[in-house]
Scaffold this motif. Structure first.
Motif, PDB file in Angstrom:
ATOM      1  N   LEU A 128      -3.191  -1.702  14.089  1.00  7.32           N
ATOM      2  CA  LEU A 128      -4.346  -1.647  13.524  1.00  7.32           C
ATOM      3  C   LEU A 128      -5.156  -3.596  13.622  1.00  7.32           C
ATOM      4  N   ARG A 129      -4.315  -4.029  13.859  1.00  4.88           N
ATOM      5  CA  ARG A 129      -3.770  -5.732  13.511  1.00  4.88           C
ATOM      6  C   ARG A 129      -4.878  -6.603  12.416  1.00  4.88           C
ATOM      7  N   ARG A 130      -4.828  -5.698  11.730  1.00  4.53           N
ATOM      8  CA  ARG A 130      -4.505  -6.272  10.246  1.00  4.53           C
ATOM      9  C   ARG A 130      -3.790  -7.325   9.436  1.00  4.53           C
ATOM     10  N   TRP A 131      -3.688  -8.992   9.742  1.00  7.33           N
ATOM     11  CA  TRP A 131      -3.073  -9.152   9.314  1.00  7.33           C
ATOM     12  C   TRP A 131      -3.818 -10.511   8.659  1.00  7.33           C
ATOM     13  N   SER A 132      -4.941 -10.803   8.720  1.00  5.93           N
ATOM     14  CA  SER A 132      -5.966 -11.593   8.240  1.00  5.93           C
ATOM     15  C   SER A 132      -6.015 -11.525   6.616  1.00  5.93           C
ATOM     16  N   TRP A 133      -5.862 -10.948   6.287  1.00  9.41           N
ATOM     17  CA  TRP A 133      -5.669 -11.080   4.605  1.00  9.41           C
ATOM     18  C   TRP A 133      -4.216 -11.167   4.448  1.00  9.41           C
ATOM     19  N   VAL A 134      -3.049 -11.582   4.929  1.00 13.95           N
ATOM     20  CA  VAL A 134      -2.082 -12.532   3.927  1.00 13.95           C
ATOM     21  C   VAL A 134      -2.102 -14.023   3.884  1.00 13.95           C
ATOM     22  N   GLY A 135      -2.851 -14.328   4.747  1.00 13.13           N
ATOM     23  CA  GLY A 135      -2.727 -15.961   4.501  1.00 13.13           C
ATOM     24  C   GLY A 135      -3.808 -16.665   3.688  1.00 13.13           C
ATOM     25  N   PRO A 136      -4.621 -15.833   2.991  1.00 10.38           N
ATOM     26  CA  PRO A 136      -5.446 -16.015   2.553  1.00 10.38           C
ATOM     27  C   PRO A 136      -4.658 -15.731   0.758  1.00 10.38           C
ATOM     28  N   LEU A 137      -4.086 -14.565   0.606  1.00 12.76           N
ATOM     29  CA  LEU A 137      -3.781 -14.067  -0.521  1.00 12.76           C
ATOM     30  C   LEU A 137      -2.050 -14.768  -1.291  1.00 12.76           C
ATOM     31  N   LEU A 138      -1.661 -15.094  -0.302  1.00 12.37           N
ATOM     32  CA  LEU A 138      -0.700 -16.160  -0.025  1.00 12.37           C
ATOM     33  C   LEU A 138      -0.340 -18.058  -1.085  1.00 12.37           C
ATOM     34  N   ARG A 139      -1.921 -17.124  -0.842  1.00  8.98           N
ATOM     35  CA  ARG A 139      -2.307 -19.626  -1.392  1.00  8.98           C
ATOM     36  C   ARG A 139      -3.193 -19.298  -2.698  1.00  8.98           C
ATOM     37  N   GLN A 140      -3.096 -17.288  -3.221  1.00  9.84           N
ATOM     38  CA  GLN A 140      -3.846 -16.760  -5.256  1.00  9.84           C
ATOM     39  C   GLN A 140      -2.389 -16.611  -5.616  1.00  9.84           C
ATOM     40  N   PRO A 141      -1.848 -17.677  -6.491  1.00 19.22           N
ATOM     41  CA  PRO A 141      -0.894 -16.942  -7.268  1.00 19.22           C
ATOM     42  C   PRO A 141      -1.219 -15.524  -8.122  1.00 19.22           C
ATOM     43  N   ARG A 142      -2.383 -15.950  -8.365  1.00 20.40           N
ATOM     44  CA  ARG A 142      -2.892 -14.683  -9.392  1.00 20.40           C
ATOM     45  C   ARG A 142      -3.019 -12.999  -8.791  1.00 20.40           C
ATOM     46  N   ARG A 143      -3.269 -13.731  -7.775  1.00 23.29           N
ATOM     47  CA  ARG A 143      -3.308 -11.689  -7.424  1.00 23.29           C
ATOM     48  C   ARG A 143      -1.507 -11.354  -6.756  1.00 23.29           C
ATOM     49  N   LEU A 144      -1.073 -12.225  -6.150  1.00 23.01           N
ATOM     50  CA  LEU A 144       0.203 -12.294  -5.989  1.00 23.01           C
ATOM     51  C   LEU A 144       1.170 -11.975  -7.483  1.00 23.01           C
ATOM     52  N   ALA A 145       0.915 -12.229  -8.085  1.00 25.60           N
ATOM     53  CA  ALA A 145       1.591 -11.666 -10.015  1.00 25.60           C
ATOM     54  C   ALA A 145       0.848  -9.933 -10.553  1.00 25.60           C
ATOM     55  N   LEU A 146      -0.343 -10.128  -9.480  1.00 23.23           N
ATOM     56  CA  LEU A 146      -0.985  -8.920 -10.357  1.00 23.23           C
ATOM     57  C   LEU A 146      -0.124  -7.585  -9.138  1.00 23.23           C
ATOM     58  N   ILE A 147      -0.053  -7.784  -7.831  1.00 18.41           N
ATOM     59  CA  ILE A 147       0.496  -7.121  -7.596  1.00 18.41           C
ATOM     60  C   ILE A 147       1.763  -6.874  -7.705  1.00 18.41           C
ATOM     61  N   LEU A 148       2.671  -7.833  -8.120  1.00 12.42           N
ATOM     62  CA  LEU A 148       3.620  -7.765  -8.627  1.00 12.42           C
ATOM     63  C   LEU A 148       3.718  -7.338 -10.062  1.00 12.42           C
ATOM     64  N   LEU A 149       3.143  -6.784 -10.352  1.00 13.56           N
ATOM     65  CA  LEU A 149       3.338  -5.989 -11.609  1.00 13.56           C
ATOM     66  C   LEU A 149       2.418  -4.332 -11.545  1.00 13.56           C
ATOM     67  N   SER A 150       2.204  -4.573  -9.809  1.00 14.14           N
ATOM     68  CA  SER A 150       1.274  -3.062  -9.481  1.00 14.14           C
ATOM     69  C   SER A 150       2.858  -1.771  -8.760  1.00 14.14           C
ATOM     70  N   ALA A 151       3.629  -3.315  -8.254  1.00  8.74           N
ATOM     71  CA  ALA A 151       4.726  -2.678  -7.326  1.00  8.74           C
ATOM     72  C   ALA A 151       5.147  -2.561  -8.865  1.00  8.74           C
ATOM     73  N   ALA A 152       5.395  -2.953 -10.091  1.00  8.28           N
ATOM     74  CA  ALA A 152       6.805  -2.461 -10.986  1.00  8.28           C
ATOM     75  C   ALA A 152       6.360  -1.847 -11.796  1.00  8.28           C
ATOM     76  N   VAL A 153       4.157  -1.217 -11.356  1.00 13.25           N
ATOM     77  CA  VAL A 153       4.446  -0.003 -12.388  1.00 13.25           C
ATOM     78  C   VAL A 153       4.739   1.498 -11.581  1.00 13.25           C
ATOM     79  N   ILE A 154       4.099   1.029 -10.007  1.00 11.36           N
ATOM     80  CA  ILE A 154       4.147   2.252  -9.572  1.00 11.36           C
ATOM     81  C   ILE A 154       5.538   2.550  -9.072  1.00 11.36           C
ATOM     82  N   SER A 155       6.571   1.750  -9.062  1.00 11.01           N
ATOM     83  CA  SER A 155       8.085   2.047  -9.457  1.00 11.01           C
ATOM     84  C   SER A 155       8.582   2.431  -9.931  1.00 11.01           C
ATOM     85  N   ALA A 156       8.160   2.492 -11.668  1.00 13.30           N
ATOM     86  CA  ALA A 156       8.545   3.319 -12.764  1.00 13.30           C
ATOM     87  C   ALA A 156       7.685   4.601 -12.240  1.00 13.30           C
TER      88      ALA A 156
END
Length: 345
Positions: free
Chosen positions: A58-86
């Protein structure tokens, strides 16, 4: 606005997605020789390569850079990954431990829990029928507690974990494949670490279970990603009310599998508990359809009124123009028309 053919395609994608999710117990049952923790680790590890292939296509990579510069969203992604893993672990364990019916109950209850979360955390206001549905859902849990002789913690765990996942995802604000890719990237290292640990201690079913078992474990990534892709394609083409109705397909298939394939017990008191949940969901669906219909009617009425206002304005403008022309004619100020050759005729 999606065309009729787009909506038909969206319906097909939606049915495919929820059917595959509903039939997943058959896949996990094929892997019951492996521990649920190893199945989960393989599901986490093999999902990322599948996601990366999809992103590359799909050539959809443009979201990666901005996401890496947003610690709060990265923390939320970590939390969502933990919850869906459970959530994944509990579901796999439930299926391979003979609790498919209770797992299906969890996903039937999930919409009611999501509504309750909306009230508690997002301060959403419920309509009377929604309150009634949530109340009936609470009563069904009490009935199920009596029926099982204990709290239906598997169903509640699945419902609450998935509702929590949805709540956290609201803060992440990433589309389907992007969010899935980010979460599986967070899951990769713990999954690989656990699989290496199993291998070093000679407990990896991927190695000892034969080629067929290894291929099935590797296929966990595809089994996870393909329904998600179909769901994303469906969500782009169908209204939310239709998606909301389709979501009941998955637990319905799970329920039927529990009864007909896995032959789990279903005494009358459990039927009563499930019946209460289905009544609550019927009220919820009826309320959603009625609200959506009223919303469409209000929009159509507003558009009609806007059109009438525009028509009245046009008539008034035409009347004003005719009055002005009559006034000019009465005062003798009207000029004769010119022809294309510049001569007055």
């Amino acid at each position: 606005m999606p065309t009729r053919s787009d909506q038909r395609a969206g319906l097909g994608y939606g049915v495919a997605a929820y059917t595959m999710w509903g039939l997943l117990p058959l896949y996990w049952h094929l892997l019951d020789a492996a521990a649920p923790s190893e199945i989960l680790a393989h599901r986490m590890a093999w999902s990322l390569p599948v996601a990366l292939v999809i992103l590359a296509v799909l050539r959809r990579w443009s979201w990666v850079g901005p996401l890496l510069r947003q610690p709060r969203r990265l923390a939320l992604i970590l939390l969502s990954a933990a919850v869906i893993s459970a959530n994944w672990f509990l579901y796999i364990w439930a299926v391979n431990s003979g609790h498919v019916l209770e797992a299906s109950l969890g996903y039937f209850i999930n919409p009611l829990v999501s509504i309750a979360f909306g009230v508690l955390f997002l301060r959403e206001r419920l309509r009377p029928l929604q309150w009634t549905a949530v109340g009936i859902g609470a009563v069904s849990v009490v009935v199920m507690t009596v029926a099982y002789g204990k709290m239906p913690w598997i169903a509640l765990g699945l419902a609450f974990s998935f509702a929590t996942y949805g709540l956290v995802k609201k803060g992440v604000k990433l589309d389907g494949i992007e969010g899935f890719s980010a979460e599986t990237a967070m899951q990769l290292l713990p999954a690989l670490g656990f699989l290496v640990y199993l291998g070093l201690h000679g407990r990896a079913d991927f190695v000892t279970g034969g080629v067929g078992q290894a291929l099935l474990l590797a296929g966990c990534g595809v089994a996870t990603a393909v329904p998600l892709i179909c769901f994303g394609a469906s969500a782009m083409r169908l209204p939310l009310t239709m998606i909301g109705m389709l979501q009941y397909l998955a637990p319905t298939f799970q329920f039927l599998l529990g009864l007909t394939v896995f032959h789990e017990a279903m005494p009358p008191e459990r039927w009563a508990g499930f019946a209460l949940v289905w009544v609550a969901l019927t009220l919820l669906t009826w309320d959603a359809l009625r609200t959506a219909r009223r919303g469409r009617a209000a929009l159509a009425d507003a558009a009609a009124r806007s059109g009438e206002a525009a028509a009245v304005g046009a008539l008034q403008a035409a009347d004003a123009a005719r009055a002005a022309a009559a006034a000019e004619a009465a005062t003798g100020n009207t000029a004769a028309p010119e022809s294309s050759d510049g001569l007055t005729r």
